[in-house]
Design a protein around this motif. Sequence first.
Motif, mmCIF file in Angstrom:
data_model
loop_
_atom_site.group_PDB
_atom_site.id
_atom_site.type_symbol
_atom_site.label_atom_id
_atom_site.label_comp_id
_atom_site.label_asym_id
_atom_site.label_seq_id
_atom_site.Cartn_x
_atom_site.Cartn_y
_atom_site.Cartn_z
ATOM 1 N N ASN A 86 0.807 -1.225 0.000
ATOM 2 C CA ASN A 86 0.000 0.000 0.000
ATOM 3 C C ASN A 86 0.837 1.270 0.000
ATOM 4 N N TYR A 87 2.192 1.102 -0.141
ATOM 5 C CA TYR A 87 3.083 2.277 -0.128
ATOM 6 C C TYR A 87 4.252 1.963 -1.082
ATOM 7 N N PRO A 106 6.761 9.445 -3.124
ATOM 8 C CA PRO A 106 6.088 8.191 -2.775
ATOM 9 C C PRO A 106 4.594 8.274 -3.091
ATOM 10 N N ARG A 107 3.984 7.099 -3.372
ATOM 11 C CA ARG A 107 2.548 7.017 -3.647
ATOM 12 C C ARG A 107 1.978 5.936 -2.722
ATOM 13 N N PHE A 108 0.849 6.233 -2.057
ATOM 14 C CA PHE A 108 0.307 5.290 -1.085
ATOM 15 C C PHE A 108 -1.216 5.392 -1.050
ATOM 16 N N ASP A 109 -1.852 4.362 -0.386
ATOM 17 C CA ASP A 109 -3.299 4.315 -0.186
ATOM 18 C C ASP A 109 -3.534 4.398 1.321
ATOM 19 N N ARG A 112 -5.914 1.774 3.077
ATOM 20 C CA ARG A 112 -5.334 0.436 3.205
ATOM 21 C C ARG A 112 -4.237 0.421 4.263
ATOM 22 N N ILE A 113 -3.499 1.541 4.364
ATOM 23 C CA ILE A 113 -2.492 1.627 5.426
ATOM 24 C C ILE A 113 -3.170 1.571 6.792
ATOM 25 N N SER A 114 -4.322 2.237 6.897
ATOM 26 C CA SER A 114 -5.066 2.235 8.160
ATOM 27 C C SER A 114 -5.533 0.840 8.508
ATOM 28 N N ARG A 118 1.429 -0.011 7.147
ATOM 29 C CA ARG A 118 2.161 0.309 5.911
ATOM 30 C C ARG A 118 2.964 -0.907 5.448
ATOM 31 N N VAL A 119 2.642 -1.362 4.221
ATOM 32 C CA VAL A 119 3.387 -2.444 3.555
ATOM 33 C C VAL A 119 4.031 -1.807 2.322
ATOM 34 N N GLY A 120 5.297 -1.562 2.409
ATOM 35 C CA GLY A 120 5.964 -0.801 1.349
ATOM 36 C C GLY A 120 6.716 -1.656 0.336
ATOM 37 N N ALA A 121 7.036 -1.039 -0.798
ATOM 38 C CA ALA A 121 7.835 -1.660 -1.872
ATOM 39 C C ALA A 121 8.571 -0.543 -2.606
ATOM 40 N N ASP A 122 9.766 -0.880 -3.135
ATOM 41 C CA ASP A 122 10.577 0.087 -3.891
ATOM 42 C C ASP A 122 10.469 -0.206 -5.387
ATOM 43 N N LEU A 123 10.266 0.805 -6.156
ATOM 44 C CA LEU A 123 10.211 0.708 -7.619
ATOM 45 C C LEU A 123 11.384 1.508 -8.194
ATOM 46 N N ASP A 124 12.523 0.849 -8.363
ATOM 47 C CA ASP A 124 13.711 1.495 -8.939
ATOM 48 C C ASP A 124 13.772 1.127 -10.426
ATOM 49 N N VAL A 125 13.553 2.090 -11.294
ATOM 50 C CA VAL A 125 13.477 1.857 -12.750
ATOM 51 C C VAL A 125 14.411 2.824 -13.477
#
Length: 734
Positions: A86-87, A106-109, A112-114, A118-125
């Motif tokens: 969600n992040y 960063p972009r998050f919901d 859903r975090i509530s 917070r369940v995060g992920a990295d998008l390195d492109v």
Amino acid sequence: MNEADALVDGEPQFWGGCEIALNTEPLEVIKEILKACGGRLFEIGGVYKLYVGAPGLPVLTMDDGVLRADEAETAKPIRPLDERVNYISGSYTRPEDGWITRVGPPRFDASRISADGRVGADLDVPVVQSGKHFQRLQQQLLNNAAKERRHNLPLPPSAWGVEPGDVLQWTSEHNGYEDKLFEVEHVTDDHSLDSVAAVLEIDHDDYDFDPETDLIEEPDGVLDVDRPAPKEVGSFAVAGVANVGTNNTVRPAVSVSWDDPDDADVTAIRVAYRIAGQVDEPGYAFSYEPAAGQLLIVNLQPATNYEVKAQFESFNGWATETTPWLPVVTPDIRFSQNDFNAAVNARMAQLDTASQAAIATVRDALVNDLTNLAHYLLGQIAKLDDQDQAYQATQGAAVNVVSEEVVTEKQARAAAIQSVEAALDDAAASLIGQIAEVDDKHNALATLFGQVFAENGEGAASALFRLIAHAAPTGVAARIALEAKTAAGAYGEDSAALFLDVIAGVGSVATIKATAFRVQTATGFAPILEVQDDTVKIAGNIGVQGDALVDGSVTASKIAANAVTAEKIAAGAVQAGNIAAGAITANKIQAGTITADRIVTNGITQSDADSGSASGAANGTWRTLCTINIEKDSGTRGVMFLGIISGSLGGSTSQSAADIEGRILRGTSSALFQTSVVATIATGGAFTIPMSVGFRPGSVPNGNHTIRLQVRASIPGGVTIAASGYLYSMLPRA
């Protein structure tokens, strides 16, 4: 490609680029590209299929009744917590930042975090080069992470062909779905055509992106790159000059000059030139030493208006300025004698080399042929000796009476035989076939001559036969010369000779050169006609040939009885061409008048000669240059042919010797004998083919034979051949 090129907010939906190190694994590169486009790559029976962007339209619409009853449908309605992202944060690159990694917002919901924390992920492109592109990928991944419903659907054979990446539309009363879309993630099938499809719920709205509401503003900082000013060619100037080359040849040229750029980044200068007003692609000249400050443009037309411009080349790719076109006129320098002298001297050297090679080839061939002929003649003479010995053994006492004369004759013959081989070697060195010589580049002379030499205990003798053709600015001439002399004498001064000449502007002339000119009978030695010291001596009666008399002036009444007898007619004086048809019949010939001793034998040799020329395409066709006819009978001891071919090729000067052949041919191509010789080609396409062939008596059947001298060339590419030839035959008789 259409999906990637779809425009979103003024740019393609998916685009980018990257620098790939040589030690990078190909699979790693593919993964980076897939991340940059949200791609899904499936392998289906050895075929890879790529899907980007939103899923497609449904390929199968179904309800619960379609599912097979022999296998249960399974469902996973909730993802594991670690997959419920969600992040999303990450980074990308931009040219404006000097290709330095840039961290995106960063972009998050929040809802859903509530609910989940917070369940995060990295998008390195690093392949992505646009902030808007990066944010669209963030939103798509965030929305996809919220899709949790998964099913394993047992499909019937009618659904065979459903593949990963396809979209299904499913209405399920059991699950509470109505026209819900699922994307096939993988398929398992068996040989009964039944299959099980693993599907995940999707929503096309997840890929909608509204820049007005969805785009997050980023702080903008642009890297300022201080590039050097465009490099200019300083003091650029042009001038027409005379370029002096080798052999003092002078040609028009243009001299170009400029200032030393004193810049290590400048590696070369490129100079463009063209005829004034020309719009076609110009010519170019390069200098890789820009510090030299000068360049010479050659191979230009004289007295012509040209335009020239120049531009530096930068090692680092910095900008460079091109000079304006500058006008220049080349000097009016035409071809001079020095230009032609160099070409003529080179051509003369080539002809000299070719002539020497041709002479050597002809000499070697003739020496070999004459040596073979000498061996053959020696063998025949040995056979005659054996016949003489057999004859002596059968004659007994009668032979003894003349034995002293036979011994004397055999001694003279043996001495002659011993000298034959050495004499033939000397004769071979004098027999040269049609060698062309050039005198002061204006006169041309071609000679064919043969010489024979004999010696015994009484002395030595020599005979010469020559054919001469001469072409000069003053005219042309041809000569056949037959000369004889003693070994101590000299040709032309101490020889007896017969000359047959054809001279331009004069005509044909026959000349006999001798101290005395004599005509004698076949049986007597005393001359019946002799011309010596301006005096003409005639022995016996004066005969007048019929065609010298007025028709009807000699009648039978004016000829005394028995005045005309066979003994009073010189041998050979009456020939078929001198006798009218039907003039001699059986009742007009006295019995016993014609006997064997009054018939002249065939002579020692019979010969024929011819010359000619031919031309055409070098397509492998045999072309006949000249033709002779010979009469072969049982009295002929052998046959020898001598020929020579010379000519040139048109359209090319790089042929090999194997491309041209000459041959002496009897009859057609299926004749009993023929001989072929490969040409010797001089520079420029000229060639000479000397030829000779000899046969023993039994090698050629008796009868009339047509002999041809032919040449052919097998060279593609429009090449032509022009050749001339001469063919001569000799038939020694017993």
